[in-house]
Design an enzyme around this catalytic site. Structure first.
Site, short mmCIF file in Angstrom:
data_model
loop_
_atom_site.label_atom_id
_atom_site.label_comp_id
_atom_site.label_asym_id
_atom_site.label_seq_id
_atom_site.Cartn_x
_atom_site.Cartn_y
_atom_site.Cartn_z
CG ASP A 13 -7.54 2.84 -4.00
OD1 ASP A 13 -7.75 2.50 -5.18
OD2 ASP A 13 -6.41 2.91 -3.50
CG ASP A 25 -1.78 1.24 1.29
OD1 ASP A 25 -2.59 1.42 0.36
OD2 ASP A 25 -1.63 2.03 2.23
CG HIS A 77 3.48 6.62 -4.48
ND1 HIS A 77 2.33 5.89 -4.32
CD2 HIS A 77 3.20 7.88 -4.07
CE1 HIS A 77 1.38 6.68 -3.86
NE2 HIS A 77 1.89 7.89 -3.69
#
Length: 1538
Positions: free
Chosen positions: A630, A529, A532
């Protein structure tokens, strides 16, 4: 027989190449070979990797050296490799260095995991994955999970992605975890306490019984703000104690909170700012309050300023005390240095007093001078403080913009949450820091900042920054994200502060390690999750931990870097298996189709790739989802009708595909990861559309998704890995998946509905489709339809979808039963093209139809037969093969057996022959209109082009177009050989038989199978070729073999005999019937000088070129008989004691060169040395074409011809030189040379009576290889040789010495009947012994050729002409004396053929000078670049008034010729060995490094040759022959010497 050969990928290492941002993906079981690029060959290269040795465990920081293997064990580094047998999934680093460079290059390889499922533990290919995401908190009690998860099973998914299963934080977000180690207690019903073990057992049950793999998220970069452990260990977050650089941002954050309180309490109404922000005026009022009240009050600039009074006072005291600056600190350089306060206190910045003392120096020690210095410092500090103030103003401007932008989104924007009035629950902006204390005044809050026991609990929240560098941690010092309010903040989560290593925050690292171990123990994979913004070193460490528990860990991530290069950094370092990609990112159907093409598969009709091939960069494997969990719901952004076709497009992608729970049930809103608290419905096969809490195949598009998922998995498991995407119109996308072994296809035609058809006008007419092949069945046809089952109402307990829509679906039906297809007709595009035209009737928006397509039965049979006959080349063709029931006789014989009857001369025809050679036969090389011609008529011509096309699958190349359009190229290849008859004709018939099948398969498959047939034939031909050559070639490296092919390329038999006839008494001379005369004639192999210019007609054979090239191309390769014939043929042309340069079949020969005869004799010597019983050639009969110098040419058996043994011909040549050769060329004048002046036709070649040196020539002719004759009237160089090299040329002295010494040795062994020569001098007959001649050259050579370092050397007659010392002259006794002293590479030749002439130390120094001055990338400069007439660029077309360059006058005055480099390197090797092992080893590495450039050129050259010359610094010369015999030969000789 295995159907799959071992897959080997080759990674070529190049010096200084850093490939950290290049992705190399490999499967387990592959072998990775590291090979040396040209910049590294010849160096001691060390390759290190952290891939563990067998039996060892992986440690990211432990590297081991790999062992080099050299299959040939010698020669060169072209085949040298070290390798890894990749059996373990993960990311591995390699680096390499040489000499003192430890790491001169590096990169990563990512090995994909092998996933398994089912009771049989079968392999689930990555492209087979169909994944569905579940919000774990919506699954209810663990007992209810099977019923809710069964929806995924019954919908055809084989992987489930769970959001985190841990205890959630206060916000209830799926990704804000209160305790990473505890299972969410909500999963346990009253009276039970389920544990991770129970979850693990369920996961195993799903894996074994349902064939479903489970993965879950790991969240490393934040924890819930109310996590109990973060309160106990605040050091795990960024707080004001461990991160004081955040203090100014915290002050602003508290000020914003108090602004919220004031707005909520209506304290800004007088400023026009109510609690409810409704318009632009209110936004301006926010700005006014910020700039008028908030910013001035908190004075953030003070955290970055200096307290001027204190600094100036300290400076005054230092000056008064007479202090001086510390020069060690300042380096004597002026410049004021300000030190940022590490505690970030107001006016806490300090002034470096050493820099002040260095910069503000008073002109005296007086009080006034000190005061002036202090005033100057005061002024400068005021400027600096003002700069800091301005900098903070810029930060505040950005902060104000971000605050207002946030308000606009949250309270005004249509697509925002529209929060309503500002309250303490819904503040004006989300707080950036936790504040676990009671609300007080801002002033009281700010006091707490300096109380460590409280300040340590002010923890920075996490979030993300738009457009930020993902490799930068935005919470670390140096970032201004928090003070500029650029963070899109997650107010429920605290950003975690790991530091650089576990010791920096032991509790956090240990805590997260346990979390990782629990996860990896029970799940097959993880989704990273917020990957980045997770610190890379942390994710690396944790994934290493995870892979200990789960070695074949599947790692998924979604990156928002906006850059493929940056994506690769994460993929490489973390070993990410699949990157999440989303169809919702596409704005239209065209883009959606492009994504399918982008994310996987080869093009339909792709070429068959070899199992050993270069490792090519790739893109990350995709997990292509119709929507992620999401993101916004597609029904809201597109239409409900688009759910099915967009899913179908995604399912047809050749990669992992999937969705999120709710999409298939047509839930018309985003299922919020934060706010959703309802449960997923359970599976009930009998559930009605409106059943609360239950779903079935009647629900939404579940029935359609089941069919699509099954099709997706079936396509991947059965090898349908070729993809074609066709944008039929603006809404219709057709995706083809093709299997390259069976040539079955599935074509899915998807009509998208981005707009609701009820409100949008779609085209009524749907274009027909033309599908090549025979449609076997309709795999499925489905469309979204309305139904009467009530309208959508949001259920309070369950996440429900829209009952008013469902899918109408049919599966596995015949085309005639389709409700979508109106008409299916058969059309044809030629005899080999079976095409069905599909006319649609009900392909409505929201529809999908998928066809299973086979080739028509006849084409299918023919493809099977082709594959059957290709099995002889590779077992990979066995799949899909079919024995031929009526095999032509020629195809019953393996091609290798047919080719075994070919001679090497036949191979010249099969593989090579340039256009001029082909034209001599009445043909030419194959030409493609509007493109170009192949370089060769033989297989190499096509294979050179295909070598570029094949790896890139460039099916749009003109060659592929030509093959698809007609059979011209196919017929050319076979007919060219059939017309030759004999053994070549049999090969042609074999190809013709294969092409007969090829012509009758669909045209789109022809390039692939044409290439496969040619590759099989070509590799077989190479095997046969090398087996007919010497053991040196057979056991040699790839480089050796490529060079040896030059022998086949250059040595052939044309339609007209190129050599004069040999003695009729000579055995083993090849004969043929002349097609024109019907008479028997000799057909000896001749050697072309170069391609394409010197390949045919009278310009094919040149004495000098032939005998410079003959040793390498014929003797070293084992072509002894053909070499014998060439030597004897030229021997028959001896005249005036010379052999011709331009042979012209002996009839049109020109005897204008002085060196060819010496090269000829060197070859006879080499023949005797290298060939078993080679001295027998000395007694072979030679037919003298010219019984006397003035005779006309005579053929064998004619009255005036006579025969003598070769040894007598040699003796005659030697005698004639000793006597002195002086004649005028026959037919002298413009008929034989239109440029030469009259004096140039006079030929002189003699032996100096005192030195023994051969000498001759004049300034109007050029008798050595540097034979450029001026051609320009403009420049007035016409008829003037650029390099006459008259006198004694150094290489000719060496060659003659070699010949004389050899004859002396032969005579002593009784192998040569002559010990001396009879000559007439001054009217008397004299005998001159060979031994005396040999001695004279030996004792005189260095005295006359060596240019000593001693300026007073008595042997030097012209010291004024010396401009380089420690070299050997290029000539002795030239008419232009300065020419003797020019530095050229010719002395290297003498060193190789007559090394005894040279003193070792002198020779070595001279070679060093040559290396420094003359050595180029591929060749040797033909003249010292320091010479005034040096010009390294050859342009034969240039005609100007420049004497030195016009019409290529500088041909040998600088351009870099390749063949001398062979002699240079051989000389280096010879003398290095004399100087000891260390020098020799260093020289070997040098040689390998130099030759690596030739290997690269040879490999890349479409001519498969080495050029005649290059321009300076290795630049291409367009006037050069592309492949030159002596260039190839001399390089091969170097490898032979090694």
């Amino acid at each position: 027989m295995s159907l799959q050969a071992k897959q080997v990928r080759v990674l070529v290492l190049r010096d200084m190449e850093q490939l950290g941002r290049t992705l190399f993906r490999l499967d387990q079981g592959f072998e990775l070979q590291f090979r040396l690029g040209p910049t590294l060959q010849g160096k001691h290269v060390r390759v290190h990797t952290n891939y563990p040795a067998p039996g060892e465990h992986f440690d990211r920081h432990t590297f081991r050296a790999l062992d080099w293997h050299n299959p040939t064990g010698r020669e060169d580094d072209s085949d040298k490799f070290c390798s890894l047998d990749l059996q373990i999934a993960g990311s591995y680093q390699y680096n390499f260095g040489h000499g003192r460079e430890e790491k001169s290059g590096s990169g990563y390889v990512v090995v994909d995991p092998v996933l398994r499922a089912g009771a049989d533990n079968h392999h689930v290919h990555l492209d087979c994955i169909t994944i569905q995401t579940y919000l774990s908190k919506c699954l209810g009690h663990l007992d209810d999970w099977p019923d809710r998860l069964r929806v995924a099973k019954e919908s055809g998914y084989n992987m489930i992605h769970f959001t985190p299963l841990q205890m959630l934080g206060k916000s209830r977000s799926c990704y804000s975890l209160a305790d990473q180690l505890s299972l969410n207690p909500e999963f346990s019903p009253p009276g039970k306490n389920y544990t991770w073990t129970d979850v693990g057992e369920l996961v195993q049950k799903l894996k074994k019984e349902w064939n479903m793999i489970c993965i879950t998220d790991v969240v490393y970069n934040h924890t819930a703000a109310n996590s109990p452990w973060i309160k106990e260990h605040p050091e795990c977050g960024y707080n004001l104690v461990n991160s004081p650089h955040l203090r100014p941002a915290w002050v602003l954050d508290r000020a914003m909170w108090h602004m919220t309180c004031n707005m909520a309490d209506a304290k800004y109404t007088a400023n026009g700012l109510p609690a409810q922000v409704q318009n632009e005026g209110h936004l301006n009022a926010i700005r006014d309050v910020l700039w008028g009240q908030v910013f001035p009050k908190i004075k953030l600039w003070e955290f970055f300023q200096v307290r001027i009074e204190s600094a100036v006072e300290e400076f005054r005291d230092l000056l008064t005390d007479g202090e001086k600056p510390d020069q060690k600190k300042t380096g004597g350089k002026q410049g004021l240095k300000i030190i940022q306060d590490p505690k970030f206190r107001r006016f806490g910045n300090e002034v470096d007093m050493d820099s002040v003392l260095e910069t503000f120096v008073p002109h005296s020690h007086s009080t006034q001078a000190i005061l002036e210095a202090c005033n100057r410092l005061w002024g400068r500090l005021e400027e600096i403080n003002k700069e800091q103030y301005q900098q903070m103003i810029h930060h505040q401007e950005q902060a104000a913009n971000c605050i207002v932008g946030n308000v606009v989104y949250e309270r005004l924007a249509d697509h925002g949450p529209k929060l309503g009035p500002v309250t303490r629950k819904d503040p004006i902006v989300t707080s950036y820091f936790t504040f676990p204390f009671e609300e007080k005044s801002l002033e009281d809050d700010l006091k707490m900042m300096d109380q460590p026991d409280k300040a340590c609990h002010f923890l920075a929240h996490n979030g993300w920054v738009m457009g930020d560098d993902p490799l930068r941690n935005f919470a670390e010092p140096g970032s201004n994200v928090y003070i500029r309010r650029e963070l899109i903040c997650w107010g429920d989560s605290v950003k975690l502060r790991y530091g650089d290593k576990p010791d920096d925050c032991p509790y956090l690292w240990a805590h997260m390690q346990k979390y990782t171990e629990i996860t990896a123990k029970h799940f097959a994979g993880v989704r990273l999750d917020n990957c980045h913004s997770t610190p890379l070193h942390v994710a690396e460490y944790m994934l290493d931990v995870a892979r200990v528990a789960m070695p074949s860990l599947y790692v998924v991530a979604e990156l928002f870097t906006g850059s493929e290069d940056l994506d690769n950094v994460f993929v490489n370092k973390l070993g990410i298996t699949s990157l999440i990609r989303e169809a919702m990112s596409a704005g239209d159907s065209h883009e959606e189709g492009r994504l399918v093409y982008r994310y996987g598969g080869e093009p339909v009709g792709a070429f068959v790739q070899p199992s050993l091939r270069p490792l090519m960069p790739s893109i990350a494997h995709a997990m292509f989802l119709d929507v992620t969990h999401d993101n916004e719901c597609p029904i809201q952004l597109r239409s409900a009708y688009d759910s099915l076709p967009s899913s179908a497009i995604v399912s047809m992608a050749c990669c992992c595909s999937g969705s999120t729970r709710g999409y298939d049930e047509m839930v018309p809103h985003q299922i919020s990861v934060v706010k959703e608290e309802r449960f997923y419905p359970k599976w009930n096969p009998d559930a009605k559309a409106s059943s609360p809490g239950e779903v079935s195949l009647m629900t939404g598009i579940i029935a359609g998704k089941l069919a699509l998922n099954k099709m997706h998995q079936d396509l991947a498991s059965k090898g349908f890995n070729q993809v074609y995407v066709d944008q039929v119109d603006e809404d219709i996308v057709a995706v083809t998946r093709h299997c390259p072994s069976t040539h079955q296809s599935v074509v899915a035609v998807c009509r998208t509905a981005f707009h609701n058809p009820k409100h949008h006008q779609y085209r009524k007419e749907v274009p027909p489709m033309f599908i090549p092949g025979k449609i076997d069945e309709v795999v499925l046809e489905a469309r979204v339809i309305d139904r009467h089952a009530g309208t959508y109402k949001k259920c309070e307990k369950y996440i429900n979808g829209m009952p008013e829509y469902t899918v109408e679906i049919k599966e596995h039906i015949q085309l005639k039963d389709s409700g979508v297809v109106k008409h299916a007709g058969v059309t044809s595009k030629g005899s080999s093209e079976f095409v069905q035209e599909i006319v649609f009737e009900r392909l409505t928006p929201g529809s999908v139809i998928a066809f299973r397509v086979s080739l028509d039965p006849r084409a299918q049979e023919l493809v099977g037969v082709i594959r059957y006959h290709l099995i002889q080349f590779s077992p990979k063709y066995k799949l899909g093969s079919l024995p031929d029931q009526d095999t032509p006789t020629i195809l019953e014989t393996p091609l290798a057996q047919i080719m075994s009857k070919l001679t090497l001369a036949d191979m010249n025809m099969l593989l090579f022959r340039c256009d001029s050679e082909e034209q001599e036969e009445g043909g030419g090389c194959y030409n493609i209109p509007s493109w170009t011609s192949f370089k060769y008529g033989g297989l190499q011509g096509l294979l050179s082009v295909m070598a570029d096309i094949r790896p890139k699958n460039d099916l749009g190349h003109p060659v592929c177009d030509n093959l698809r359009q007609g059979d011209w190229m196919i017929d050319y290849v076979s007919n060219r050989l059939v017309s030759r008859g004999g053994a070549l004709g049999e090969v042609g018939k074999w190809l013709k038989g294969m092409f007969h099948y090829l012509k009758h398969i669909p045209r789109y498959l022809i390039p692939c199978y044409f290439d496969a047939i040619l590759v099989g034939a070509y590799t077989t031909a190479l095997d046969v070729t090398f087996n007919k050559m010497s053991s040196f070639v057979q056991n040699g490296s790839t480089f050796v073999k490529l060079l040896a092919l030059g022998s086949v390329q250059m040595c052939g038999v044309g339609s007209f005999p190129a050599l004069p006839p040999l003695s009729l008494a000579l055995p083993d001379v090849p004969y043929r019937l002349n097609k024109s005369t019907g008479k028997k004639e000799q057909c000896c192999v001749s050697l072309a000088a170069g391609l394409p210019h010197f390949s045919s007609g009278i310009f094919r054979c040149w004495g000098r070129d032939t005998f410079i090239a003959l040793r390498g191309l014929m003797l070293v390769t084992g072509r002894h008989l053909e070499a014998r014939n060439i030597i004897l043929a030229f021997a028959g042309t001896l005249r005036h004691g010379l052999i011709p340069n331009l042979l012209g079949e002996g009839i049109s020969a020109r005897y204008n060169c002085r060196d060819a005869v010496w090269w000829w004799m060197q070859c006879i010597q080499d023949y005797c040395t290298l060939v078993p019983e080679g001295t027998a050639i000395l007694h072979c009969p030679v037919v003298r074409m010219y019984p006397h110098d003035d005779s006309e040419p005579h053929a064998p058996g004619t009255p005036f011809s006579f025969t003598q043994p070769l040894c007598d011909v040699i003796h005659e040549a030697m005698t004639r030189h000793m006597q002195g050769i002086d004649f005028r060329e026959r037919n002298a004048g413009p008929n034989i040379d239109m440029h030469m002046k009259d004096e140039g036709f006079n030929v002189v070649a003699k032996v100096h009576r005192y030195t023994g040196f051969v000498y001759g020539g004049n300034r109007f002719n050029c008798g050595t290889w540097m034979d450029k004759m001026g051609e320009s009237d403009k420049a007035r160089n016409k008829g003037m040789p650029a390099t006459p090299r008259d006198g004694s040329a150094v290489e000719m002295v060496g060659l003659s010495k070699s010949a004389v010494r050899w004859l002396v040795e032969l005579h002593k062994k009784g192998l040569f009947p002559h010990s001396s020569m009879k000559i007439h001098r001054d009217g008397k007959e004299l005998k001159v012994s060979y031994e005396d001649w040999n001695h004279k050259i030996q004792v005189n050579f260095e005295n006359n050729f060596y240019v000593s370092h001693d300026e007073k050397d008595p042997n030097e007659k012209h010291p004024d002409l010396v401009h380089k010392r420690g070299i050997y002259k290029d000539s002795h006794g030239a008419s232009s004396l300065w020419c003797d002293y020019q530095l050229r590479p010719n002395f290297c030749i003498a060193m190789v053929v007559a090394p005894e002439l040279f003193t070792v130390e002198r020779a070595w120094k001279a070679l060093e000078v040559a290396e420094k001055k003359l050595l180029g990338p591929l060749g040797m400069k033909t003249l010292d670049p320091d010479d005034m007439v040096y010009c390294g660029v050859y342009d034969n077309a240039l005609d100007n008034d420049n004497y030195n360059v016009a019409r290529g006058f500088n041909y040998h005055q600088g351009p870099e010729w390749l063949w001398p480099i062979g002699y240079f390197l051989r000389a280096k090797l010879y003398f290095a060995k004399k100087l000891g092992k260390e020098t020799y080893d260093q020289t070997v590495y040098l040689v390998k490094s130099i030759l690596s450039q030739h290997y690269v050129h040879l490999e890349r050259s479409s001519w498969k040759g080495l050029p005649e010359l290059t321009n300076e610094n290795g630049q291409n010369c367009p006037f050069s022959c592309e492949s030159q015999a002596w260039s190839i030969s001399t390089v091969l000789e170097v490898l032979h010497d090694m």
